[in-house]
Design an enzyme around this catalytic site. Structure first.
Site, PDB file in Angstrom:
ATOM      1  N   TYR A 143       0.817  -1.210   0.000  1.00 49.57           N
ATOM      2  CA  TYR A 143       0.000   0.000   0.000  1.00 49.57           C
ATOM      3  C   TYR A 143       0.855   1.267   0.000  1.00 49.57           C
ATOM      4  O   TYR A 143       0.399   2.335  -0.408  1.00 49.57           O
ATOM      5  CB  TYR A 143      -0.911   0.033   1.238  1.00 49.57           C
ATOM      6  CG  TYR A 143      -2.231  -0.660   1.068  1.00 49.57           C
ATOM      7  CD1 TYR A 143      -2.290  -2.011   0.743  1.00 49.57           C
ATOM      8  CD2 TYR A 143      -3.422   0.037   1.240  1.00 49.57           C
ATOM      9  CE1 TYR A 143      -3.511  -2.648   0.600  1.00 49.57           C
ATOM     10  CE2 TYR A 143      -4.643  -0.598   1.101  1.00 49.57           C
ATOM     11  CZ  TYR A 143      -4.684  -1.936   0.778  1.00 49.57           C
ATOM     12  OH  TYR A 143      -5.892  -2.550   0.645  1.00 49.57           O
ATOM     13  N   LYS A 193       2.867 -15.506   2.919  1.00 44.92           N
ATOM     14  CA  LYS A 193       3.046 -16.270   1.685  1.00 44.92           C
ATOM     15  C   LYS A 193       4.545 -16.579   1.584  1.00 44.92           C
ATOM     16  O   LYS A 193       5.216 -16.215   0.607  1.00 44.92           O
ATOM     17  CB  LYS A 193       2.525 -15.445   0.494  1.00 44.92           C
ATOM     18  CG  LYS A 193       2.456 -16.194  -0.830  1.00 44.92           C
ATOM     19  CD  LYS A 193       1.364 -17.247  -0.880  1.00 44.92           C
ATOM     20  CE  LYS A 193       1.432 -18.054  -2.166  1.00 44.92           C
ATOM     21  NZ  LYS A 193       0.521 -19.229  -2.154  1.00 44.92           N
ATOM     22  N   ASP A 225      -3.353 -18.413   1.148  1.00 45.55           N
ATOM     23  CA  ASP A 225      -4.396 -19.119   0.384  1.00 45.55           C
ATOM     24  C   ASP A 225      -5.117 -20.119   1.279  1.00 45.55           C
ATOM     25  O   ASP A 225      -6.343 -20.236   1.256  1.00 45.55           O
ATOM     26  CB  ASP A 225      -3.823 -19.776  -0.891  1.00 45.55           C
ATOM     27  CG  ASP A 225      -2.554 -20.571  -0.646  1.00 45.55           C
ATOM     28  OD1 ASP A 225      -1.996 -20.528   0.475  1.00 45.55           O
ATOM     29  OD2 ASP A 225      -2.118 -21.265  -1.583  1.00 45.55           O
ATOM     30  N   ASP A 249      -6.452  -6.772   4.220  1.00 47.97           N
ATOM     31  CA  ASP A 249      -7.572  -6.102   3.556  1.00 47.97           C
ATOM     32  C   ASP A 249      -8.527  -7.164   3.001  1.00 47.97           C
ATOM     33  O   ASP A 249      -9.736  -7.117   3.215  1.00 47.97           O
ATOM     34  CB  ASP A 249      -7.031  -5.223   2.416  1.00 47.97           C
ATOM     35  CG  ASP A 249      -8.152  -4.563   1.632  1.00 47.97           C
ATOM     36  OD1 ASP A 249      -9.095  -4.063   2.269  1.00 47.97           O
ATOM     37  OD2 ASP A 249      -8.091  -4.562   0.386  1.00 47.97           O
ATOM     38  N   ASP A 253     -12.443  -8.678   4.792  1.00 47.91           N
ATOM     39  CA  ASP A 253     -13.763  -8.671   4.147  1.00 47.91           C
ATOM     40  C   ASP A 253     -14.379 -10.071   4.206  1.00 47.91           C
ATOM     41  O   ASP A 253     -15.577 -10.233   4.452  1.00 47.91           O
ATOM     42  CB  ASP A 253     -13.668  -8.232   2.673  1.00 47.91           C
ATOM     43  CG  ASP A 253     -13.833  -6.717   2.507  1.00 47.91           C
ATOM     44  OD1 ASP A 253     -13.451  -5.985   3.447  1.00 47.91           O
ATOM     45  OD2 ASP A 253     -14.335  -6.281   1.461  1.00 47.91           O
TER      46      ASP A 253
HETATM   47  C1  IPM Z   1     -10.342  -0.919   3.916  1.00 46.47           C
HETATM   48  C2  IPM Z   1     -10.605  -0.373   2.546  1.00 46.47           C
HETATM   49  C3  IPM Z   1      -9.421   0.497   2.133  1.00 46.47           C
HETATM   50  C4  IPM Z   1      -8.186  -0.376   2.166  1.00 46.47           C
HETATM   51  C5  IPM Z   1      -9.581   1.172   0.763  1.00 46.47           C
HETATM   52  C6  IPM Z   1     -10.839   1.973   0.661  1.00 46.47           C
HETATM   53  C7  IPM Z   1      -8.371   2.017   0.419  1.00 46.47           C
HETATM   54  O1  IPM Z   1     -10.827  -1.413   1.644  1.00 46.47           O
HETATM   55  O2  IPM Z   1     -10.217  -0.117   4.873  1.00 46.47           O
HETATM   56  O3  IPM Z   1     -10.279  -2.137   4.056  1.00 46.47           O
HETATM   57  O4  IPM Z   1      -7.901  -1.088   1.206  1.00 46.47           O
HETATM   58  O5  IPM Z   1      -7.478  -0.340   3.169  1.00 46.47           O
HETATM   59 MG    MG Z   2     -10.932  -3.317   2.525  1.00 47.33          MG
END
Ligand code: IPM
Ligand code: MG
Length: 359
Positions: A143, A193, A225, A249, A253
């Protein structure tokens, strides 16, 4: 005691959910005798519209002058096409993380008792529920590495993103994970990884050194993975999961979805000194913005994390979490978590019902 909070409502549903969480803080203040003052800070797409850049000058300073930061969400399709960094809402998010030194992103994913049915996994996969803490490194790795785009002689245009990690960066996030595990079920799963990436091999060697130091904590290495697979195969095996920025990240999710809805999960981003930043992990959801449809629970639970981690007010934090569970146990649902046949309630009503449980 007075606590000063920087409020970054941001874009899309951000302002609506932040509004509910602010009212929850005010209710907590009245009941427990604390006062909260709020300083509004412009950031994200709305800042692009107002002043031409997503991260206006002085944003970090304003936040640093506060005891904690509450953020709604930034971004939306309206600002999705810009190529200049200062016209991209996401740039603001990365800048504030970096400027405040918020290297540790804590994303708890827990299946709330009343919402067991919202879990998309079969009941036999989650006999003991889900209760894990994702610890994502937030200010390093790909990032923040150098980005390049250039013409090659024979392969057209090429792009590159550099991923780098230092021992010091790995060690400080690792320590956070081990310390958290000691307060939870005593297990750390470090995701990397290492069969391919050099950064992961360094990551792994630092984690192994820490694992010896924290010998009371159970430790394991998991390839990323495999971690993605284990999260849907047997999520109950995880307690604290620590990983680098991009893996975190993606996996956070996934972890959020197996608990029912991304609309439920809070997060805390903390460093060593500057104020912590608290935000729901969902985005700005522009499709439902301004319609009183968004679920405010993730933001309300983020405020609970603020009380716990920034203000050392664990009782107040627990009171909020219990209020959320009580409202869910009564069957109240916003649209994202409503079972078929249940009439959903709106953002405001959900917020109000949670506050009623607090008084
Ligand atoms: C998160 C979001 C951010 C990230 C994006 C919006 C830049 O997906 O906070 O997880 O990737 O960190
Ligand atoms: Mg995210």
């Amino acid at each position: 005691m007075n606590y000063k909070i920087a409020l970054i409502p941001g874009d899309g549903i951000g302002p609506e959910v932040v509004q509910e969480a602010v009212q929850v803080l005010e209710t907590i203040g009245e009941k427990y005798g604390h006062s909260f003052t709020f300083e509004r800070v412009l950031m994200g797409g709305c800042a692009i519209d107002a002043v031409g850049k997503s991260y206006p000058d002085g944003t970090a300073e304003k936040c640093k002058a506060c005891d904690a930061v509450l953020l709604g969400a930034v971004g939306g399709p309206k600002w999705g096409h810009a190529t200049e960094p200062e016209k991209r809402p996401e740039t603001a998010l990365l800048s504030i993380r970096s400027d405040l030194g918020l290297y540790a992103n804590l994303r708890p994913a827990a299946l709330r008792p009343a919402l067991a049915d919202a879990c998309p996994l079969k009941p036999e996969v989650v006999p003991n529920g889900i209760d894990l803490m994702m610890v994502r490194e937030l200010t390093g790795g790909i990032y923040f590495g150098k980005r390049e785009r250039y013409q090659t002689e024979d392969r057209g245009e090429e792009a590159a993103d550099r991923m780098a990690y230092s021992e010091q960066e790995i060690e400080r996030i690792g320590r956070r994970a081990f310390e958290l595990a000691r307060l939870r079920r005593g297990k750390v799963s470090s995701v990397d990884k290492a069969n391919v990436l050099e950064t992961s091999r360094l990551w792994r060697s630092v984690m192994h050194r820490l694992a010896q130091e924290y010998s009371d904590v159970t430790y394991e290495d998991v390839l990323v993975d495999n971690a993605a697979m284990q999260l849907v195969k047997d999520p109950g095996q995880f307690d604290v999961v620590v990983t680098e920025n991009m893996f975190g990240d993606i996996l956070s999710d996934e972890a959020s979805m197996i608990t029912g809805s991304i609309g439920l999960l809070p997060s805390a981003s903390i460093g060593d000194t500057a104020p912590g930043l608290y935000e729901p992990i969902h985005g700005s959801a522009p499709d439902i913005a301004g319609k009183d449809l968004a679920n405010p629970i993730a933001t309300i639970l983020s405020v609970a994390m603020m009380l716990r981690y920034s203000f050392q007010l664990p009782n107040e934090a627990t009171a909020i979490e219990q209020a959320v569970d009580a409202v869910l146990a009564e069957g109240w649902r916003t649209a994202d978590i409503a079972e078929t046949g249940v009439t959903p309630i709106g953002t405001k009503e959900m917020g109000r019902r949670i506050r009623e449980k607090l008084v």
